[in-house]
Design a protein around this motif. Sequence first.
Motif, PDB file in Angstrom:
ATOM      1  N   ASP A  94      46.856 -74.624  58.777  1.00 45.94           N
ATOM      2  CA  ASP A  94      45.654 -73.883  58.414  1.00 45.94           C
ATOM      3  C   ASP A  94      45.598 -72.614  59.256  1.00 45.94           C
ATOM      4  OD1 ASP A  94      42.790 -73.987  57.100  1.00 45.94           O
ATOM      5  OD2 ASP A  94      42.516 -73.435  59.226  1.00 45.94           O
ATOM      6  N   ASP A  95      45.462 -71.472  58.586  1.00 45.11           N
ATOM      7  CA  ASP A  95      45.476 -70.188  59.301  1.00 45.11           C
ATOM      8  C   ASP A  95      44.336 -70.049  60.306  1.00 45.11           C
ATOM      9  OD1 ASP A  95      47.841 -69.037  58.301  1.00 45.11           O
ATOM     10  OD2 ASP A  95      46.828 -68.484  56.440  1.00 45.11           O
TER      11      ASP A  95
ATOM     12  N   THR B 100      50.558 -69.191  58.231  1.00 44.17           N
ATOM     13  CA  THR B 100      51.262 -70.130  57.351  1.00 44.17           C
ATOM     14  C   THR B 100      52.207 -69.380  56.419  1.00 44.17           C
ATOM     15  OG1 THR B 100      49.384 -70.123  55.819  1.00 44.17           O
ATOM     16  CG2 THR B 100      49.479 -71.927  57.441  1.00 44.17           C
TER      17      THR B 100
ATOM     18  N   THR C  23      38.342 -79.578  55.657  1.00 48.69           N
ATOM     19  CA  THR C  23      39.098 -78.692  54.761  1.00 48.69           C
ATOM     20  C   THR C  23      40.338 -78.147  55.459  1.00 48.69           C
ATOM     21  OG1 THR C  23      37.107 -78.098  53.545  1.00 48.69           O
ATOM     22  CG2 THR C  23      38.968 -76.578  53.378  1.00 48.69           C
ATOM     23  N   ALA C  24      40.199 -77.740  56.721  1.00 46.59           N
ATOM     24  CA  ALA C  24      41.343 -77.230  57.473  1.00 46.59           C
ATOM     25  C   ALA C  24      42.404 -78.328  57.634  1.00 46.59           C
ATOM     26  CB  ALA C  24      40.898 -76.710  58.832  1.00 46.59           C
TER      27      ALA C  24
ATOM     28  N   GLU D  32      42.884 -80.874  55.585  1.00 46.77           N
ATOM     29  CA  GLU D  32      43.500 -81.053  54.272  1.00 46.77           C
ATOM     30  C   GLU D  32      44.484 -79.922  53.966  1.00 46.77           C
ATOM     31  OE1 GLU D  32      40.042 -81.503  51.805  1.00 46.77           O
ATOM     32  OE2 GLU D  32      39.756 -83.596  52.446  1.00 46.77           O
ATOM     33  N   ASN D  33      44.180 -78.707  54.428  1.00 45.08           N
ATOM     34  CA  ASN D  33      45.122 -77.595  54.274  1.00 45.08           C
ATOM     35  C   ASN D  33      46.434 -77.905  54.989  1.00 45.08           C
ATOM     36  OD1 ASN D  33      43.267 -76.085  52.819  1.00 45.08           O
ATOM     37  ND2 ASN D  33      42.630 -74.847  54.569  1.00 45.08           N
ATOM     38  N   THR D  34      46.331 -78.501  56.177  1.00 39.01           N
ATOM     39  CA  THR D  34      47.533 -78.876  56.921  1.00 39.01           C
ATOM     40  C   THR D  34      48.341 -79.909  56.147  1.00 39.01           C
ATOM     41  OG1 THR D  34      46.608 -78.331  59.076  1.00 39.01           O
ATOM     42  CG2 THR D  34      48.365 -79.980  59.050  1.00 39.01           C
TER      43      THR D  34
ATOM     44  N   ARG E 281      48.427 -80.433  52.915  1.00 40.00           N
ATOM     45  CA  ARG E 281      49.064 -79.754  51.768  1.00 40.00           C
ATOM     46  C   ARG E 281      50.238 -78.893  52.217  1.00 40.00           C
ATOM     47  NH1 ARG E 281      43.950 -79.586  49.840  1.00 40.00           N
ATOM     48  NH2 ARG E 281      43.474 -77.586  50.792  1.00 40.00           N
ATOM     49  N   PHE E 282      50.050 -78.168  53.304  1.00 43.29           N
ATOM     50  CA  PHE E 282      51.098 -77.267  53.779  1.00 43.29           C
ATOM     51  C   PHE E 282      52.349 -78.047  54.180  1.00 43.29           C
ATOM     52  CE2 PHE E 282      53.111 -74.400  56.896  1.00 43.29           C
ATOM     53  CZ  PHE E 282      53.268 -73.286  56.083  1.00 43.29           C
TER      54      PHE E 282
END
Length: 184
Positions: free
Chosen positions: A10-11, A23, A56-57, A59-61, A63-64
């Motif tokens: 997450d950026d 990212t 959310t951050a 979950e971004n990780t 996904r990434f």
Amino acid sequence: HLHIPLQSGDDGVLRDMRRTCSTRTVMARIEKLRRARPGMVLGADVIVGFPGETRTAFENTCRFVQQCGITRLHVFPFSARPGTEAAGLQNQVPSREIAARARELRLLGKKLYRAHLRARIGQPAAVILEQECEPGVWFGTSESHEKIRVAAKGKYGQLCGVCIIGLQEDVLLASAAKSTGGGL
């Protein structure tokens, strides 16, 4: 096999950690590596629960990690160390939430690694023989850092060409193809 210090996918969290890469930069570098070395296996270190990391951050990780094709995860729960800048940051994530996120990301890591291992069935590999567990049966490590059990004539430190024929737990099963030399 290459292990990278990802830390987060997450950026915003990367920025809060004062990391110099985004990212987008990480993904571009991974793509460049994959073009140079197709089939490269990637591992990564990830910290969960850094102050300010929202659901959310996190979950971004997750996904990434999947988008990057990372198959080996080392997950570290954030722990505030007295006297560090991070210990004094606002929005500390509760320890129960950090533990839950670490469990969740470790489960994702296991799922990704098992999928990687299943995809290796039928492929050749080079294995260094490390431990004879019974006469003519060895445990070793592949060039991609996978644990492999192989029936082979050999000796400690010998490099052995194999064909992956199955999977048991997190250990690949193989048959010897050829020997490529003596011991180390």
